[in-house]
Design a protein around this motif. Structure first.
Motif: not given
Lengths: 593, 288
Positions: A27-38
């Motif tokens: 699930a970490f990849s999901v967090i990273v993508v959202f982190g980048i967008i945010f």
């Protein structure tokens, strides 16, 4: 996750914990993508507020002193450059893919594949150096631009470099989908009386349509996010690309041009430019997802077409069109040969200009203000590789284990896969901006090897996951079953039986990651900083070879050093490519035994 | 055999990785002095730093580029030991400027360019309206917004009414769409491949590249003769395209002992030989 726990009721033992850990890693990849967008959205909010979102996008005035920021020319610049490059690069790549699959003599197949891999492996900063040092002056002389008020920079030179760069991306995807076209299509076409060329161009290429389209979209993603190769070639003016040699800027190049000195609102405007780029890339990823729906090379499309057409009519047109396909056959040979020459030329150009300046003093000597040397780059690169791998390997292997060993094809897994693909498609300049905002500033690491290493870990994460997952999936189920039958638990089976078998994939992913790290520059400039000194620890700044090239180029007066570094980097890239081939060959041989 | 190769590969990988780990433990007893700002001053400061480092091996001086406004903002934010600006810096907002030396702004062209002298009006018309200079120079190369050279140039080039580009045209060239470069070096690199372009660079940088570039003689607004860009003419004021090289100091923080040592050195008589050698105009004894 609660649900699964309930279903598997009694386990709160090692196995259950391990599953939870692995799924968290996935699930970490999901967090990273959202982190980048945010983070990038958050950083661009000030400019959206102060200038106004629509004015920011639709205005064409960019004046840092008056704090007027409009990115319309940048968007137009990016779109023009990208579409032209994909048009040219895509056609070239298609011909090359067809040539490699159908026309390439057998003995040449492997070497040519290596050549295309090398083309993909050349760092973008070297493409930039080549364009800046060769193409720009060549155009200036050839078209007599000096008298017309131009400099040789602009749309034409940047398009040429970018088209060459995206050829390997598109060609490798197109090649794979051409290979996947069932051979009975080919045989059927021949049986109907087609010549080989007719069969290839009228039957096989259309059948691989979806794959080729996916390759083109990947190419668009690569082209729109490219930064370092084009930033010296576009000219850097705040203007529309209204002619082939008119200086302009793109969404990415403006970041490199201005970030070094930008004030508060200006930085936010650059982040806004990055955000628009990110939105483009996310849309492209969605498109890619849609093309992947029809998974096997679009054969339903082809069958329908046969049914619709009158067979005799079709046959006749195949015959009549014969000469046209023969021309295409000749063209694909020509393009394949030209591409080989272009690659050889770039490599030779860099080596011939660089090798004379490459001496042991420059490579190993102590780096000071009197003369900077490359020894700090060795140390920084090694430290960055160490740190990035130390972070990305556990994360990536864990995620791959989850995806291959635990996951059932539920919505969670689908989401995770989509996000891993998305992460792989995000341009490195965006990672750089994210690293700057999050690791350098929010985490207060400053410009340091730590910040650079973690950013790099995120960049290589998708490679590690995919490559590991691929080789995990190649481990036969019978081995797992045998292990269970002997009484081993799942965790034990994974670590003692499955992972050792998947070693080839992991090692390949390590080497691919090293290749990616060595050639990275855009993401590192904003995270690891740049310095001519030997790093004293993970908290100090560090420049890799690619960043050193950028530094030497930007200073303008150190072109010889830039060439020399590029030559050295070229050797490293060739070495890494050779390693990948060697390892693949080794493990293939082992599998056969 | 294959096993051996595999072992070799793994050992190599471990070797690289551990090299990275150990490289982290290199010597760290040196003191680092960080300077940042003007790219025009980079060459000069690196030369001074090299000389100083020879005498003080315990000191390392990092010269970071970025442009004059970065030099000022970094000093305000405490991100450097002191800043570099290729323009005068008034005392305000916690920073003050101390003049290091003077520098001319050369109108640099390729050595093979047919033009030798220009007037203020010709330069203004080229930069603002794309009017070619003597039908020969058709392109201009500009610097990014933070450049002190750009500011100095824009202060001195005036329109027909005597109003300069900086105050009257908000430091910009309108919609002329020139090639914008973010360092002195990249302007030089572009000029070397183009005989019909002009760019403004530090006179010191020009003098280091006289094998490929030359400076145009310049007739300033309201002046009656062309003046050659030389260090003497900068010093006596007849070459008007000039600005100071300034050390930007914080008014709230003291310099660290190491930085003070280097600061004292560059302001000393001893350093003037290097300043002159780098093509800048020493004003030792006149300022301070």
């Amino acid at each position: 996750m609660d649900k699964t726990n309930n279903r598997a009721k009694p386990q709160i033992n090692g196995e259950g914990v391990a599953k939870a850990v692995f799924s968290a890693l996935a699930a970490f990849s999901v967090i990273v993508v959202f982190g980048i967008i945010f983070f990038i959205l958050y950083a661009s909010v000030p400019v959206f507020q102060k200038v106004g979102f629509f004015k920011f996008i639709f205005s064409d005035v960019w004046n840092t002193d008056a704090e007027n920021f409009g990115v319309l020319p940048l968007i137009v610049g990016s779109l023009c450059l990208t579409s032209l490059s994909v048009l040219i690069g895509g056609v070239i790549a298609l011909f090359i893919a067809v040539w490699m699959v159908y026309y390439c003599p057998k003995w040449l197949k492997k070497p040519y594949e290596q050549l295309i891999n090398l083309l993909a492996g050349i760092p973008s900063i070297i493409y930039g150096l080549f364009g800046y040092a060769f193409i720009v002056p060549a155009f200036t002389n050839a078209f007599n631009l000096a008298d017309k008020g131009f400099m040789g920079t602009g749309l034409l030179s940047s398009t040429i470099i970018l088209s060459i760069m995206i050829v390997p991306t598109i060609a490798s995807v197109a090649k794979n989908s051409l290979k996947n076209v069932p051979s009975n299509y080919y045989e059927g076409a021949l049986a109907l009386g087609c010549t080989k060329n007719q069969a290839v161009w009228r039957v096989l290429v259309p059948s691989a349509k979806n794959g080729i389209l996916a390759g083109m979209i990947l190419g668009v993603g690569r082209a729109v996010g490219e930064t370092m190769a084009v930033q010296m070639l576009v000219g850097g003016a705040n203007a529309y690309p209204s002619g082939l040699f008119v200086p302009f800027s793109t969404l990415t190049t403006v970041i490199v041009r201005d970030m070094g000195y930008a004030g508060e609102l200006h930085t936010s405007a650059l982040m806004g430019s990055g955000f628009i780029l990110l939105v483009f890339v996310l849309i492209l990823n969605l498109l890619l997802l849609l093309t992947r729906r029809g998974k096997i090379a679009g054969n339903h499309f082809f069958t329908r077409r046969i049914n619709e057409n009158n067979v005799i009519e079709g046959m006749r047109s195949y015959r009549r069109a014969g000469s046209a396909q023969d021309v295409l056959w000749i063209i694909s040979w020509i393009i394949a040969v030209i591409m080989a020459f272009i690659l050889a030329f770039i490599v030779l150009f860099v080596l011939i200009n660089g090798l004379p300046h490459l001496n042991s003093e420059f490579i190993f000597g102590e780096s000071t203000n009197r003369h900077s040397s490359l020894s700090p780059a060795f140390a920084s690169t090694a430290m960055l590789i160490f740190l990035a791998l130390a972070i990305a390997l556990p994360l990536g292997i864990g995620a791959a284990i989850y995806l291959n060993e635990y996951a059932k094809n539920g919505p969670f897994v689908k989401t995770v896969r989509i996000f891993i693909d998305t992460l792989a498609g995000i341009p490195s300049i965006i990672f750089g901006l994210f690293g700057l905002l999050f690791f350098v500033k929010a985490c207060n690491f400053g410009y340091s090897i730590i910040a650079g290493g973690i950013t790099l870990a995120l960049i290589i994460l998708p490679t590690v996951i995919r490559s590991t997952e691929q080789s995990l999936s190649e481990v036969p189920d019978s081995m797992r079953e045998a292990s269970y039958a002997l009484g081993a638990g799942k965790l034990r089976t994974i670590f003692k039986v499955v992972l050792p078998q998947a070693l080839s994939g992991i090692i390949t992913s390590i080497i691919l990651s090293i290749g990616r790290i060595v050639s990275e520059s855009a993401a590192l400039i904003y995270t690891a900083g740049s310095s001519i000194y030997m790093p004293t620890g993970f908290k100090s700044k560090g420049s890799t070879f690619a960043v050193m090239i950028y530094r030497f180029m930007a200073e303008g007066t150190h072109t010889d050093e830039a060439y020399a570094t590029a030559a050295l980097l070229m050797f490293i890239v060739v070495f890494i490519n050779a390693m990948v081939t060697l390892i693949e060959w080794l493990f293939k041989r082992r599998k056969k035994v | 055999m294959k096993r051996r190769i595999l072992t070799f590969v793994i050992c190599l990988a471990i070797g690289i990785v551990s090299m990275g780990a150990f490289a982290g433990c290199a010597k760290d007893e040196v003191t680092v002095i960080t300077l940042s700002g003007s790219t025009s001053m980079t060459d000069l400061m690196e030369a001074l730093a090299a000389e100083y480092e020879d005498a003080h091996p315990e000191v390392r001086i990092e010269v970071n580029q970025g442009g004059s406004s970065v030099g000022i903002s970094d000093t305000k934010a405490g991100l450097n030991d002191f800043g570099l600006a290729s323009k005068a810096v008034p005392e305000a907002d916690g920073v003050k400027g101390v003049q290091l030396c003077l520098d001319g702004i050369a109108l640099a062209v390729n050595k093979n360019c047919a033009v030798n002298e220009v007037t203020n009006d010709e330069v203004f018309d080229l930069y603002m309206n794309r009017t070619p200079i003597q039908n020969t120079i058709t392109t201009a190369i500009i610097r990014e917004g933070s450049s002190g050279t750009r500011e100095g140039f824009n202060e001195k080039i005036k329109d027909a009414d005597g109003k300069d580009i900086k105050s009257e045209y908000s430091n910009s060239y309108g919609t002329a769409g020139w090639n914008e470069q973010s360092s002195t070096g990249s302007v030089i690199a572009l000029l070397q491949s183009n005989t019909a372009a002009v760019g403004y660079i530090s006179l010191g940088s020009l003098l280091a590249n006289t094998s490929t570039l030359k400076a145009l003689k310049f007739k300033a607004y309201g002046a009656d003769e062309y003046v050659e860009a030389t260090t003497q003419n900068v010093l006596n004021g007849s070459y008007q395209l000039q600005r100071p090289f300034t050390i930007v100091l914080s008014t709230t923080h003291e310099l660290s002992p190491a930085a003070q040592g280097f600061y004292d050195y560059i302001m000393s008589e001893e350093a003037q030989a290097i300043i002159t050698k780098e093509g800048c105009v020493s004003t030792y004894g006149q300022n301070k």
